[in-house]
Design a protein around this motif. Structure first.
Motif, PDB file in Angstrom:
ATOM      1  N   ALA A 181       4.919   7.828   0.772  1.00 35.74           N
ATOM      2  CA  ALA A 181       4.893   9.291   0.744  1.00 35.74           C
ATOM      3  C   ALA A 181       3.916   9.856   1.765  1.00 35.74           C
ATOM      4  O   ALA A 181       4.142  10.919   2.354  1.00 35.74           O
ATOM      5  CB  ALA A 181       4.542   9.781  -0.661  1.00 35.74           C
ATOM      6  N   LYS A 182       2.818   9.138   2.011  1.00 33.23           N
ATOM      7  CA  LYS A 182       1.815   9.580   2.978  1.00 33.23           C
ATOM      8  C   LYS A 182       2.167   9.185   4.409  1.00 33.23           C
ATOM      9  O   LYS A 182       1.457   9.569   5.343  1.00 33.23           O
ATOM     10  CB  LYS A 182       0.450   9.001   2.613  1.00 33.23           C
ATOM     11  N   GLY A 183       3.232   8.406   4.563  1.00 36.24           N
ATOM     12  CA  GLY A 183       3.629   7.978   5.900  1.00 36.24           C
ATOM     13  C   GLY A 183       2.774   6.854   6.456  1.00 36.24           C
ATOM     14  O   GLY A 183       2.848   6.548   7.653  1.00 36.24           O
ATOM     15  N   LEU A 234       3.699  -0.933  -7.400  1.00 37.34           N
ATOM     16  CA  LEU A 234       4.760   0.040  -7.154  1.00 37.34           C
ATOM     17  C   LEU A 234       4.180   1.420  -6.862  1.00 37.34           C
ATOM     18  O   LEU A 234       4.646   2.124  -5.951  1.00 37.34           O
ATOM     19  CB  LEU A 234       5.704   0.113  -8.349  1.00 37.34           C
ATOM     20  N   ILE A 235       3.163   1.804  -7.620  1.00 38.81           N
ATOM     21  CA  ILE A 235       2.509   3.093  -7.371  1.00 38.81           C
ATOM     22  C   ILE A 235       1.910   3.107  -5.968  1.00 38.81           C
ATOM     23  O   ILE A 235       2.036   4.099  -5.233  1.00 38.81           O
ATOM     24  CB  ILE A 235       1.426   3.354  -8.437  1.00 38.81           C
ATOM     25  N   GLU A 236       1.286   2.010  -5.580  1.00 37.19           N
ATOM     26  CA  GLU A 236       0.707   1.928  -4.238  1.00 37.19           C
ATOM     27  C   GLU A 236       1.790   2.027  -3.171  1.00 37.19           C
ATOM     28  O   GLU A 236       1.628   2.731  -2.168  1.00 37.19           O
ATOM     29  CB  GLU A 236      -0.074   0.623  -4.071  1.00 37.19           C
ATOM     30  N   GLY A 278       8.454  11.882  -4.101  1.00 38.54           N
ATOM     31  CA  GLY A 278       8.736  11.681  -2.685  1.00 38.54           C
ATOM     32  C   GLY A 278       9.920  12.502  -2.210  1.00 38.54           C
ATOM     33  O   GLY A 278      10.720  13.026  -2.992  1.00 38.54           O
ATOM     34  N   GLU A 279      10.046  12.571  -0.884  1.00 33.28           N
ATOM     35  CA  GLU A 279      11.096  13.395  -0.285  1.00 33.28           C
ATOM     36  C   GLU A 279      12.470  12.757  -0.391  1.00 33.28           C
ATOM     37  O   GLU A 279      13.478  13.460  -0.498  1.00 33.28           O
ATOM     38  CB  GLU A 279      10.751  13.647   1.190  1.00 33.28           C
ATOM     39  N   SER A 280      12.534  11.422  -0.351  1.00 33.01           N
ATOM     40  CA  SER A 280      13.833  10.744  -0.311  1.00 33.01           C
ATOM     41  C   SER A 280      13.939   9.697  -1.408  1.00 33.01           C
ATOM     42  O   SER A 280      12.945   9.080  -1.802  1.00 33.01           O
ATOM     43  CB  SER A 280      14.031  10.081   1.054  1.00 33.01           C
TER      44      SER A 280
END
Length: 421
Positions: free
Chosen positions: A331-333, A323-325, A137-139
């Protein structure tokens, strides 16, 4: 390797200390922690001390590192795991370990493993359970919030419904049904609303209750009824303190049907009893909010349990799939965990914030562990910006994202405090 960490020695005894970590073993991993979101569960741990089920009895001489909603970067990998993990990899982690029946978890039980620190050591059981996960992820803050979101997601998946034809349980909240989230305008409740609108078993309606107009107003801003309607869900916020008869008024919303899924997000007896009364035929009530009182109880209607198939359960934590979900959806917003965050601070603010968590208004308190900074409400950035141009820029950034913390703001704060990733 020196680390700075918030360590717990006993009931309400938290200390920010610097000490030497041991050299990692072949089956361990050294990690640099960037973010940890402070959980009410840690406050409950601090209040209970050694009486907590996850707390070691020798913490007075071998203090534990607090914090379990953390993310960061892998620094060094023991030989056993070098084919799976590499230095520089970002990670998310699932703290609900359940290793060989043990209740030990980071933030509760380990001397060198927890989130409220600059560096920590992952023990072998974390990797063996698949609880350490590469994160793209970005953040970092979204990875930290993946843990509480996984608890929310676990609750939705764990609810179940029955039928009179066979003994198969249909897992998950009822598709096309009525959901009510009691006490749902806190940080976890906001996450539950956001997820419920996007859950595969999409409900017809989500009703959210609270007794504070300010919390309800903020909830409407960050997860609006208009947004829910765009996704095919009717979202209704109500202040039950303004209702003459909460039961009657809440039932009217469903035209007398009741609620197929009830989530109790505040550990108050009267709220749990109201939730039990609101259950529809074959309704499932999930007591989600954990009490500190080991003898906490409430009256339930066993007549309805027998004749109308109502059932009660409780969930705590999520599993690796949850957690993966959570991380995938963020990540997909599709979901925005930032709706939970109202405050941001540094490692020096963690102990005081944890000790006083119920007294501090707002939602989640997010800590960046690589620098010092008072725990600061996002809504106060503008005022601080009158004297500090950095906070002025942070305020502009957050306002451009509906007043929420965001990936751009995280990059700004890490750069400002010279944190190398």
């Amino acid at each position: 390797m020196k680390t700075k960490a918030v360590r717990m020695y006993g009931t309400r005894d938290l200390r920010l200390e610097e000490f030497e970590l041991p050299e990692i073993k072949d089956d361990e991993i050294l990690a640099k922690i960037i973010t940890d979101s402070i959980c009410m569960s840690t406050y409950k741990l601090v209040e209970q001390g050694k009486k907590h089920k996850r707390a070691p009895q020798n913490m007075d001489t071998h203090p534990i590192i607090t914090g379990h909603e953390f993310a960061g970067v892998i620094v060094k990998v023991g030989k056993k795991w070098q084919d799976q993990f590499k230095p520089g990899m970002r990670f998310a982690q699932q703290p609900a370990l359940n290793y060989k029946g043990s209740l030990a978890s980071p933030g509760y039980s380990y001397e060198f493993f927890g989130g409220d620190c600059t560096y920590c050591i992952f023990p072998h059981e974390v990797m063996e359970l698949g609880a350490l996960m590469p994160y793209d992820g970005e953040s970092f803050f979204e990875a930290s919030l993946g843990e509480p979101m996984s608890c929310i997601i676990g609750g939705y998946h764990a609810n179940y419904h029955t039928n009179k034809h066979n003994y198969n349980h249909a897992m998950g909240t009822k598709e096309g049904g009525n959901i009510i989230i009691l006490g749902g305008c806190g940080p976890m409740g906001l996450g539950a609303i956001s997820y419920g609108i996007n859950f595969e078993n999409k409900p017809k309606r989500i009703v959210v209750t609270d007794i504070n107009d300010a919390r309800i107003a903020r909830a409407k801003e960050v997860v609006s009824p208009e947004y829910a309607a765009q996704h095919g869900v009717e979202l209704i916020y109500v202040n039950t303190s303004n209702m003459d008869t909460a039961y009657d008024d809440l039932m009217k919303i469903t035209d007398g049907h009741g609620y197929d899924d009830v989530f109790v997000y505040t550990p108050i007896r009267a709220v749990a009893e109201l939730g039990n009364k609101l259950l529809a035929f074959d309704g499932c009530m999930n007591f989600f909010s954990g009490p500190t009182d080991k003898n906490f109880s409430a009256d339930i209607n066993l007549y309805d349990c027998h004749y109308t198939s109502t059932h009660i359960m409780g969930t705590t934590g999520g599993n690796n799939d949850d957690l993966i979900e959570a991380n995938t959806l963020a990540a997909k917003g599709i979901i925005d965990p930032a709706v939970m965050i109202t405050h941001v601070g540094g490692i020096d603010s963690i102990a005081e914030t944890t000790l006083n968590l119920p007294k501090i208004p707002g939602g989640k308190k997010l800590a960046y562990t690589q620098f010092d900074m008072p725990m600061t409400a996002i809504e106060d950035f503008a005022k601080l910006g009158e004297k500090d141009p950095f906070f002025l820029e942070l305020d502009k950034c957050c306002k451009a994202h509906k007043g929420l913390w965001n990936a751009e703001a995280e990059k700004m704060i890490l750069k400002h405090f010279n944190v190398e990733i």
